[in-house]
Scaffold this motif. Structure first.
Motif, PDB file in Angstrom:
ATOM      1  N   LYS A   1      -3.127  -4.231   0.978  1.00 13.72           N
ATOM      2  CA  LYS A   1      -3.601  -5.247   1.943  1.00 13.72           C
ATOM      3  C   LYS A   1      -4.383  -6.429   1.339  1.00 13.72           C
ATOM      4  O   LYS A   1      -3.785  -7.451   1.063  1.00 13.72           O
TER       5      LYS A   1
ATOM      6  N   HIS B   1      -1.231   6.892   5.616  1.00 11.85           N
ATOM      7  CA  HIS B   1      -1.136   6.485   4.214  1.00 11.85           C
ATOM      8  C   HIS B   1       0.089   5.636   3.916  1.00 11.85           C
ATOM      9  O   HIS B   1       0.266   5.240   2.761  1.00 11.85           O
TER      10      HIS B   1
ATOM     11  N   GLU C   1      -9.034   8.318   2.302  1.00 13.17           N
ATOM     12  CA  GLU C   1      -9.665   6.991   2.316  1.00 13.17           C
ATOM     13  C   GLU C   1     -11.169   7.175   2.116  1.00 13.17           C
ATOM     14  O   GLU C   1     -11.738   8.168   2.566  1.00 13.17           O
TER      15      GLU C   1
ATOM     16  N   GLN D   1      -7.289  -0.171   2.780  1.00 13.11           N
ATOM     17  CA  GLN D   1      -8.011  -0.933   3.813  1.00 13.11           C
ATOM     18  C   GLN D   1      -9.405  -1.354   3.366  1.00 13.11           C
ATOM     19  O   GLN D   1      -9.865  -2.438   3.699  1.00 13.11           O
TER      20      GLN D   1
ATOM     21  N   GLY E   1       0.825  -1.200   0.000  1.00 12.37           N
ATOM     22  CA  GLY E   1       0.000   0.000   0.000  1.00 12.37           C
ATOM     23  C   GLY E   1       0.862   1.253   0.000  1.00 12.37           C
ATOM     24  O   GLY E   1       0.554   2.244  -0.670  1.00 12.37           O
ATOM     25  N   SER E   2       1.958   1.220   0.752  1.00  9.23           N
ATOM     26  CA  SER E   2       2.838   2.391   0.802  1.00  9.23           C
ATOM     27  C   SER E   2       3.414   2.686  -0.578  1.00  9.23           C
ATOM     28  O   SER E   2       3.433   3.844  -1.022  1.00  9.23           O
TER      29      SER E   2
ATOM     30  N   ASP F   1      -7.557   6.294  -1.337  1.00  6.56           N
ATOM     31  CA  ASP F   1      -6.743   5.245  -0.720  1.00  6.56           C
ATOM     32  C   ASP F   1      -7.721   4.177  -0.220  1.00  6.56           C
ATOM     33  O   ASP F   1      -8.396   4.364   0.787  1.00  6.56           O
TER      34      ASP F   1
HETATM   35  N1  PMP Z   1      -2.976   3.273   3.387  1.00  6.57           N
HETATM   36  C1  PMP Z   1      -3.772   2.865   4.360  1.00  6.57           C
HETATM   37  C2  PMP Z   1      -5.135   3.448   4.505  1.00  6.57           C
HETATM   38  C3  PMP Z   1      -3.331   1.891   5.240  1.00  6.57           C
HETATM   39  O1  PMP Z   1      -4.131   1.463   6.230  1.00  6.57           O
HETATM   40  C4  PMP Z   1      -2.042   1.345   5.082  1.00  6.57           C
HETATM   41  C5  PMP Z   1      -1.523   0.229   5.998  1.00  6.57           C
HETATM   42  N2  PMP Z   1      -2.030   0.226   7.278  1.00  6.57           N
HETATM   43  C6  PMP Z   1      -1.242   1.809   4.043  1.00  6.57           C
HETATM   44  C7  PMP Z   1      -1.750   2.768   3.215  1.00  6.57           C
HETATM   45  C8  PMP Z   1       0.134   1.298   3.826  1.00  6.57           C
HETATM   46  O2  PMP Z   1       0.131  -0.017   3.355  1.00  6.57           O
HETATM   47  P1  PMP Z   1       1.375  -0.986   3.566  1.00  6.57           P
HETATM   48  O3  PMP Z   1       1.509  -1.257   5.011  1.00  6.57           O
HETATM   49  O4  PMP Z   1       1.024  -2.174   2.736  1.00  6.57           O
HETATM   50  O5  PMP Z   1       2.563  -0.289   3.025  1.00  6.57           O
END
Ligand code: PMP
Length: 778
Positions: A615, A482, A552, A588, A454-455, A585
């Motif tokens: 995720k 994020h 989000e 989740q 996600g990052s 985003d």
């Molecule tokens: N965006 C949101 C809304 C998240 O909840 C998260 C992870 N908790 C991320 C981005 C980042 O994802 P990742 O941990 O896979 O890098």
């Protein structure tokens, strides 16, 4: 519930006369749960039992009669009554049609009244083992019966958990149900299955001179794993009140029966492994049934005859534990227990090694309450610790379609065994997956970049937004998270405003959380969105421009907040007016979690310019995606810079992603998230409405299987109650239910289980939360 036939003793005498010549005395009625049974004395002195079944079950006697006749013909001479003469169709005294039949009487006393010895218990086991062998090939059209006492279907008790007022008792039943649902049900199909007696209780067994002489009443016979017959018999053999239900005696009594059984019909390793849970499930069915029946028929003593004994055994077994019980049985049978995985360390050893070798900034759930979890395997909504104890996972939104879903595992393993490269070669799987993903999305979201998290998806989205708009600044919501890269931590108030954070950077503009419960504008979404104009002005004020609004579609780390009505539409409009792109985003909340569609933005009547995913996308396999418009996708580095992500879009990830999409579709999981989620919210709202339990619940909110329960010290001040929230999470953890807290004040219980979460699992969660609320009341 039951329609016991009405038959007076005089009528029974008349009926019995049809089987025997001559005048009969009025017969004595025998105890029965649902039928009418009479002890008949023929003029020649022989005894027999006249049986008139429950009106609704009159057809089922054909199965019983067929079993008895089948057994009569076995060379092993099973200890069952003989069927006498034909069956007759009759009306009971109330004029309801039913049937009557007659079986021979077995002379002896009931097991219930006898004094069982170890040898007798072994004899019982041997008789049941022999019975299983004798019935192995028996088939009958009526054998597949669905009813409360069919042990394979024990999880109906989930609907009755609310009946137990004593929390300790509710906990015993709930735990038995959890282990049944988590450990036993997924394995049932692997167990040898046949017709079983189904009710070898202490009133269906006859003893004479210290020997077992009869096994009768096949009224609960059904198609079921063979080992269930043993589990059912154990429930009663352990209940023998002379044992006083002292711990070692309970396990020893069970082991004696098992040894006899194993001598005739060897137990498989799986049967041995599941026996404890099947036994507890039977006891849980028994106490649930008694509790329910007592409410329906307060005068029928038979319905709750064994209730106290069942509770005692359930308690004793809980204290013995699965390992000790299974070890006792294994030893009595001369079976070896499954060995510990060679080299596996204990939880304590692992914790120490982890502290030595892993970065100290990692967090470990439940460590502060001294109960960190050592999870060894997962399946569906369940996780299993080093003792194979099942835990209900109510918080893992990564293993979205269920832990280790076999189709996902298979897809990844098969591709891994064939080829794994990168996006610099043509590969069908990559293109097929991108097409399948886009098919779930509205135009113009039609171009995909695959990454690993996600990052990474959000980091790429930031670059795309800046390159496309020429702006630099971003607007984010308060309490948002994020991702874990440098830029994303700077864009996440959840991090930069928290302990260890560096505060807000000047290129980041924070909008108030559009929180209908706590926000300044209540449910007026456009009022919160107005803050974008100030963000735009601030960006311009420092000689920059807004590149993106990151948001989000349902707010996760902010505390499972559904944005105020109309917020997203108004915010997107203002962001675009300021020249920014709108980035949803859905790391989740994507992939059907919200229940009303695949994507959470859909119900808000908006379409983002960039969608970021993570995720759930790979069900635990590291995968992330950016989906955007062609124009934005082409803007990276002015259209001249290569984007390369070594692992992003590799064939294994593509295969896994495609399998996740296929499972969501084929198993109807979006609808499940909607239905199970709405049942759960209803159950939580009922708790909130309870004048006692509900006092500390400020709000229940969410969409689909993305739910928050906000705890407050006082409903009028809304002062967050983080201490109670974490006490509830610890209480649930100790009872096998995994939850967590979130929100800026960490006072929101976060519920986001795999979206295959079943009705039974939802009921376990609701019952556990109710007890946790009660236990943490101030
Ligand atoms: N965006 C949101 C809304 C998240 O909840 C998260 C992870 N908790 C991320 C981005 C980042 O994802 P990742 O941990 O896979 O890098």
């Amino acid at each position: 519930m039951h329609s016991r036939p009405q038959i007076s003793p005089e009528r029974a005498a008349q009926l019995a006369a049809e089987w025997f010549e001559g005048q009969l005395d009025a017969p004595a009625e025998l105890d029965s749960y649902a039928d009418r049974n009479f002890l008949v004395r023929a003029p020649d002195g022989t005894k027999a039992v006249l049986k008139v079944p429950n009106v609704e079950l009159a057809e089922d006697i054909d199965l019983q009669i067929a079993i008895l006749k089948w057994l009569e013909a076995r060379p092993s001479a099973p200890l069952v009554p003989r069927v006498l003469g034909p069956t007759r169709t009759i009306e009971d005294d109330a004029g309801r049609p039913t049937r009557a039949w007659m079986v021979g009487w077995i002379e002896g006393e009931l097991w219930f009244d006898a004094s069982p010895t170890p040898a007798l218990r072994e004899e019982l086991g041997a008789a049941l083992g022999q019975l299983a062998r004798d019935l192995e090939d028996f088939r009958h059209p009526g054998m597949e019966r669905h009813f409360a006492w069919n042990l394979a279907e024990a999880n109906w008790i989930a609907e009755e958990l609310h009946r137990f007022e004593d929390p300790a008792r509710a906990e015993l039943v709930c735990d038995a149900l959890m282990q049944f649902q988590g450990r036993v049900l997924p394995r049932l199909a692997e167990l040898p299955t046949q017709v079983i007696h189904g009710d070898a209780n202490d009133k269906n067994l006859a003893v004479a001179e210290g020997r077992l002489v009869g096994v009768f009443d096949f009224g609960d016979a059904c198609w079921c794993p063979a080992v269930c017959d043993l589990a059912i018999a154990l429930a009663y053999a352990a209940m023998d009140l002379r044992l006083g239900c002292a711990l070692p005696e309970v396990a020893a009594a069970c082991a004696q029966v098992c040894a006899g059984y194993h001598g005739r019909r060897p137990l498989t390793a799986l049967e041995l492994d599941l026996l404890y849970d099947l036994l507890r499930a039977r006891l849980a069915v028994s106490v649930t049934s008694s509790t329910r029946a007592r409410e329906a028929e307060p005068d029928n003593a038979y319905v709750s005859a064994s209730e106290q004994g069942a509770w005692s055994v359930l308690e004793a077994l809980g204290a013995v534990g699965r390992r000790a019980f299974t070890a006792t049985v294994a030893e009595a049978c001369g079976l070896a227990l499954a060995p510990r995985v060679p080299g596996a360390r204990t939880g304590d050893e692992l914790l120490a090694a982890r502290r030595r070798r892993l970065g100290p900034s990692l967090s470990l759930s439940y460590a502060s309450s001294g109960m960190p979890l050592y999870i060894r395997r997962g399946e569906g909504s369940w996780l299993f610790d080093e003792h194979d104890q099942a835990f209900l996972d109510c918080v893992n939104n990564v293993c979205h379609v269920g832990h280790c879903h076999p189709r996902v595992v298979e897809a990844g393993a098969a591709q891994m065994a064939r080829l794994n490269t990168n996006t610099r070669y043509l590969h069908e799987g990559l293109v097929d997956y991108a097409e399948a993903l886009c098919a779930t999305l509205p135009a113009p979201l039609e171009v995909v970049y695959l990454v690993n998290s996600g990052s990474e998806a959000n980091e790429l989205a930031l670059r795309l937004a800046r390159d496309y708009t020429g702006g630099f600044d971003v607007a984010v919501l308060d309490a948002a998270y994020h991702g874990n890269t440098g830029n994303l931590v700077d864009m996440s108030p959840y991090k930069f405003d928290a302990p260890g954070g560096r505060g807000r950077r000047e290129w980041v503009h924070v909008l108030p959380t559009p929180d209908p419960y706590r926000g300044a504008h209540g449910d007026d979404g456009p009022a919160y969105a107005a803050a974008l104009d100030a963000a735009d002005a601030a960006a311009r004020g420092r000689g920059s421009r807004l590149a993106a609004l990151f948001c989000e579609s349902v707010l996760g780390c902010a505390g499972q907040v559904v944005p105020a009505s109309g917020f997203l539409a108004a915010a997107y409009a203002r962001a675009r007016a300021a020249g920014a792109v709108c980035i949803a985003d859905e790391v989740q909340v994507g992939f059907g979690r919200v229940g009303d569609g695949m994507w959470a933005f859909e119900a808000e009547g908006v379409v983002p310019d960039i969608l970021t995913l993570g995720k759930p996308i790979g069900n635990g396999h590291p995968l992330g995606a950016v989906v955007t418009t062609r124009a934005i996708a082409e803007a990276l580095g002015g259209g001249r810079m290569e984007f390369f992500c070594t692992f992003g879009g590799n064939p294994v990830s593509a295969a896994v992603g495609a399998a996740v999409l296929a499972v969501i579709e084929d198993e109807g999981l979006v609808a499940n998230a909607r239905d199970t989620g709405s049942w759960l919210r209803g159950a939580f709202e009922q708790l909130a409405a309870d004048p006692v339990l509900g006092r500390g619940i400020g709000e229940v909110r969410g969409r689909g299987l993305f739910i928050g329960v906000e705890l407050v010290e006082d409903r009028s001040t809304k002062r967050p109650d983080a201490a109670r929230a974490s006490a509830i999470v610890a209480h649930a953890r100790a009872r096998g239910v995994l939850l967590s807290t979130d929100g800026p004040a960490r006072n929101v219980i976060k519920i986001k289980p795999p979206i295959c979460f079943a009705d039974v699992e939802a009921r376990i969660l609701a019952s556990t939360l109710a007890r946790a609320l009660s236990a943490t009341m101030r």
